[in-house]
Design an enzyme around this catalytic site. Structure first.
Site, mmCIF file in Angstrom:
data_model
loop_
_atom_site.group_PDB
_atom_site.id
_atom_site.type_symbol
_atom_site.label_atom_id
_atom_site.label_comp_id
_atom_site.label_asym_id
_atom_site.label_seq_id
_atom_site.Cartn_x
_atom_site.Cartn_y
_atom_site.Cartn_z
ATOM 1 N N ARG A 1 4.170 -8.115 2.284
ATOM 2 C CA ARG A 1 5.248 -8.676 1.465
ATOM 3 C C ARG A 1 6.590 -8.170 1.988
ATOM 4 O O ARG A 1 6.850 -6.979 2.001
ATOM 5 C CB ARG A 1 5.089 -8.317 -0.017
ATOM 6 C CG ARG A 1 6.193 -8.935 -0.870
ATOM 7 C CD ARG A 1 5.869 -9.013 -2.352
ATOM 8 N NE ARG A 1 5.772 -7.719 -3.005
ATOM 9 C CZ ARG A 1 5.694 -7.546 -4.325
ATOM 10 N NH1 ARG A 1 5.665 -8.608 -5.125
ATOM 11 N NH2 ARG A 1 5.600 -6.341 -4.835
ATOM 12 N N ASP B 1 6.558 -0.860 -11.462
ATOM 13 C CA ASP B 1 7.337 -1.076 -10.246
ATOM 14 C C ASP B 1 8.643 -1.743 -10.656
ATOM 15 O O ASP B 1 8.991 -1.752 -11.832
ATOM 16 C CB ASP B 1 6.546 -1.854 -9.190
ATOM 17 C CG ASP B 1 6.320 -3.319 -9.563
ATOM 18 O OD1 ASP B 1 6.789 -3.756 -10.641
ATOM 19 O OD2 ASP B 1 5.674 -4.037 -8.784
#
Length: 731
Positions: free
Chosen positions: A339, A637
């Site tokens: 990612r 996160d």
């Protein structure tokens, strides 16, 4: 002062320049000078487009803010709202029907449904564990979690508890009966296993049994008469029964079974984005170096457990004897995506002196595409120069692109990938894209977004937390939002999840690309996960995110219970949502909260924000198990941070709370967070000197300035404050 090397219009931090030249380029057949010339040209050519896309985001947001501030119709008129969004180009016409044409995609993405891990690339140990999580012990996953109750003498304890072990064995036997059943018998009664004439024969007390579906027998190790393991298959996933009557567990088992191994994390996303804190050249070089080790197959990490140190490396492939002889080889590792970061952030690992740039940091998403793409070449080849392990067997590089707003941004990503392929000498279409459906403008225009990447797309994925953060920020001026915990039960959330599946299926994703769903964040509550997360494959998702290898093994059981491709066949052609449902803003109908309810919501969010931010800023940890206010461990996160900070910013904007309320809550919660981290020798307490704690001030910034942050993103404040701390530490 960063030591830099000139490369055309660019000045590259030496730590990154040397890494690329000395470690990443060798073995790729790419000339150093031509590579940096290509980087320079891609950066110079595409930076203006990137800037224009960000300006469009800001312009649209400003128009939406103004419309909400000046509208006179209460409650909001759905038709007027829809017409306004269409008029300003936020809501676009859907394209004609089409089918994606992506080719050269690995089976793990096209025809295998199963769990997907997401791990921070800066942590080599986590990355290795995740890559190796393709196969996991069901016995360990059950024994070590709350899936098996500790009641009736089944406590975990320090040593092996046979009472608990027996419960694990019984659970696993039931799983086998459900997934790969025997004809007229149960694995509970098995006394042995052997292979005769290419068929599995399971011995029972007085007789024997075959598989109800003989085609589920996939292979074995050892000899046919005395196999060491039996390999079975169901819904495209493998199950391996390990046999060792001499082992501690096998000695207590009537058939000598010592474990049941499940094919678990079929794919893994190595993350440079929301789960990492990468703010400068040193951080980026570390991430790129770990990505290189994964692609070359030589990443390793020394691990100490119980006073013993060993070196963790990547698993090799697994070899079996096929039912009728011959060799069967299965992948030993998860298929890796990487990612990249989105289109927003810049990073001064490279600065540009091109005309008009004047030493500006380069867009980090452009950097990531160039460098992660370069490094991934090593994962396409098995040679001495590239390492003996490969990632893709079809010659593809898989890149997840997050936080894109609408089809123009997807088209820009595809143009970027095409330009990178030219620099790297790769065939066009090598770099595939995973589209995160986590921003409101992408959700509303998802069909057009997929169309823009029709020959590159390999997955779409919903992300509830980021998507909720954007939902709040987009409608910041519309009024106060409902409480965070109520968001999951709103009309737009169900419409969003359903529309993602329906749109993907209509574009031909079944059997060609992944349709994914979001993370299970409660890392310790595995019994709840096993009960609830089956809803995702039942909804037609071929993959869903899990927070750990253990969770991957447990979630894998769901794909044995649910034939996802059969579900997709039933859903094909359905449209279960409308644009108006997707546009339903989660506004509080009336401000009927009691003062204690408001305080509870503020405290919950402030504690969550502080618990995550303090480790991000002080220790550079981008993904943490953070205890909530009730000491339940949650995987946090930047996505979880975005929703918490945006909700409080919204309440602050509309007078539900004041800045004094925010500060008071932060000061109440900081000592609790300090206490929760008391066992960490690296931890720096925030209380009582709050204004001396950069982490505390960052958390405060995220709330008090939340309404002004671009699309509600947390990265600008986090990066600035982390760099401030690094500068203070280095002073």
């Amino acid at each position: 002062m960063t030591d830099r090397v000139s490369a055309g219009n660019l000045r590259v931090a030496r730590v990154l320049y040397d890494f690329v030249n000395n470690e990443a380029l060798p073995g790729t057949d790419i000339d150093q000078d031509s590579f940096w010339a290509g980087v320079d040209k891609v950066v110079t050519d595409l930076t203006p487009q990137n800037q224009d896309l960000l300006k469009t985001r800001d312009d649209l947001q400003a128009q939406i803010d103004k419309w909400h501030r000046h509208r006179v119709i209460e409650p909001l008129d759905p038709q007027a709202y829809r017409e306004f969004l269409t008029e300003i180009g936020y809501l676009l016409p859907a394209p004609e029907d089409f089918t994606i044409t992506t080719s050269g995609v690995d089976d793990e993405i096209t025809t295998t449904a199963g769990p997907q891990l997401v791990v921070p690339i800066l942590n080599a140990r986590f990355a290795l564990n995740a890559a190796n999580a393709r196969w996991g012990s069901l016995y360990d996953a059950l024994y070590g979690t709350d899936v098996i109750s500790e009641s009736d003498g089944a406590e975990k304890g320090r040593g092996y508890n046979k009472v608990r072990g027996d419960k694990v064995i019984a659970y696993a036997r039931q799983f086998l009966d459900d997934s790969v059943p025997l004809a007229g018998a149960s694995y509970t009664d098995a006394t042995g296993f052997k292979v005769e004439d290419g068929q599995l024969v399971v011995s029972l007390a007085d007789t024997s049994a075959a598989l109800a579906d003989p085609g589920q027998f996939a292979g074995y190790t050892g000899t046919a008469e005395n196999p060491k393991s039996i390999l079975l298959a169901n819904h495209g996933l493998h199950i391996e029964i390990l046999i060792d009557p001499e082992s501690q567990i096998g000695a207590t088992d009537g058939a000598g079974v010592k474990d049941v191994i499940l094919e678990s994390a079929i794919t893994t996303i190595m993350d440079f984005e929301d789960s990492v804190a990468a703010v400068d050249a040193d951080d980026k070089a570390l991430g790129y170096r770990n990505w290189l080790g994964l692609n070359r197959g030589d990443l390793s990490e020394d691990v100490t457990k119980d006073d013993k140190t060993f070196t963790r490396v990547l698993n090799t492939d697994r070899t079996y004897t096929a039912p009728h002889g011959g060799e069967l080889t299965l992948p030993g590792r998860s298929l890796l995506f990487v990612r990249n970061v989105g289109h927003l952030m810049t990073n001064d690992a490279i600065v540009s002196d091109a005309e008009g740039a004047e030493g500006a940091p380069v867009f980090e998403g452009i950097m990531d595409a160039l460098f992660t793409g370069l490094i991934a070449i090593h994962g396409l080849r098995s040679t001495d120069a590239n390492g003996l392990l490969t990632n893709s067997r079809t010659g593809s590089i898989y890149i997840v692109k997050p936080k894109m707003h609408g089809p123009a941004e997807v088209a820009f990503t595809c143009e970027l990938f095409s330009r990178v392929e030219d620099v790297l000498g790769l065939p066009q279409g090598t770099m595939k894209v995973g589209i995160m459906d986590e921003e409101r403008r992408t959700t509303l225009n998802l069909k057009a977004c997929i169309k823009a990447a029709a020959d590159r797309v390999v997955f779409i994925n919903t992300g509830f937390l980021d998507r909720t953060g954007d939902e709040i920020h987009t409608s910041m001026e519309a009024g106060p939002m409902i409480r965070k915990g109520a968001m999951k039960n709103t009309a737009w959330i169900k419409a969003y999840e359903d529309a993602n599946v329906d749109t993907g299926l209509a574009a031909g994703f079944s059997g060609k690309a992944q349709i994914g769903k979001g993370m299970w964040a409660m890392t310790e509550l595995m019994a709840d996960m096993v009960e609830q997360k089956i809803a995702q494959p039942k909804a037609g998702a071929t993959t869903a995110w899990v927070p750990s290898p253990t969770a991957a093994t447990l979630h894998a059981m769901h794909y044995h219970k649910v034939d996802v491709f059969a579900v997709q066949k039933e859903l094909q052609g359905k449209t279960r949502t409308s644009v108006d449902e997707l546009l339903t803003i989660p506004l509080a109908k009336e401000l009927a909260w009691a003062p204690e309810e408001i305080r509870e919501e503020v405290d919950n969010n402030c504690q969550s924000i502080l618990g995550y931010v303090v480790r991000w800023i002080d220790q550079g940890v981008g993904c943490s198990k953070v205890p909530d206010i009730h000491n339940v461990a949650l995987m946090e996160d930047r996505a979880t941070l975005r929703i918490s900070s945006q909700l409080l910013a919204n309440w602050l904007r509309h007078g539900v709370i004041t800045s004094e309320d925010v500060r008071a809550s932060l000061e109440r919660m900081a000592p609790l967070v300090d206490k929760q981290n008391a066992g960490d020798p690296e931890y720096h307490a925030m209380a009582p000197n709050f204004d001396d704690s950069i982490a505390f001030l960052a958390a405060q910034d995220l709330i008090l300035s939340g309404a002004q942050q671009p699309n509600g993103y947390t990265e600008p404040i986090l990066h600035r404050r982390r760099r401030e701390l690094k500068a203070r530490a280095g002073a």
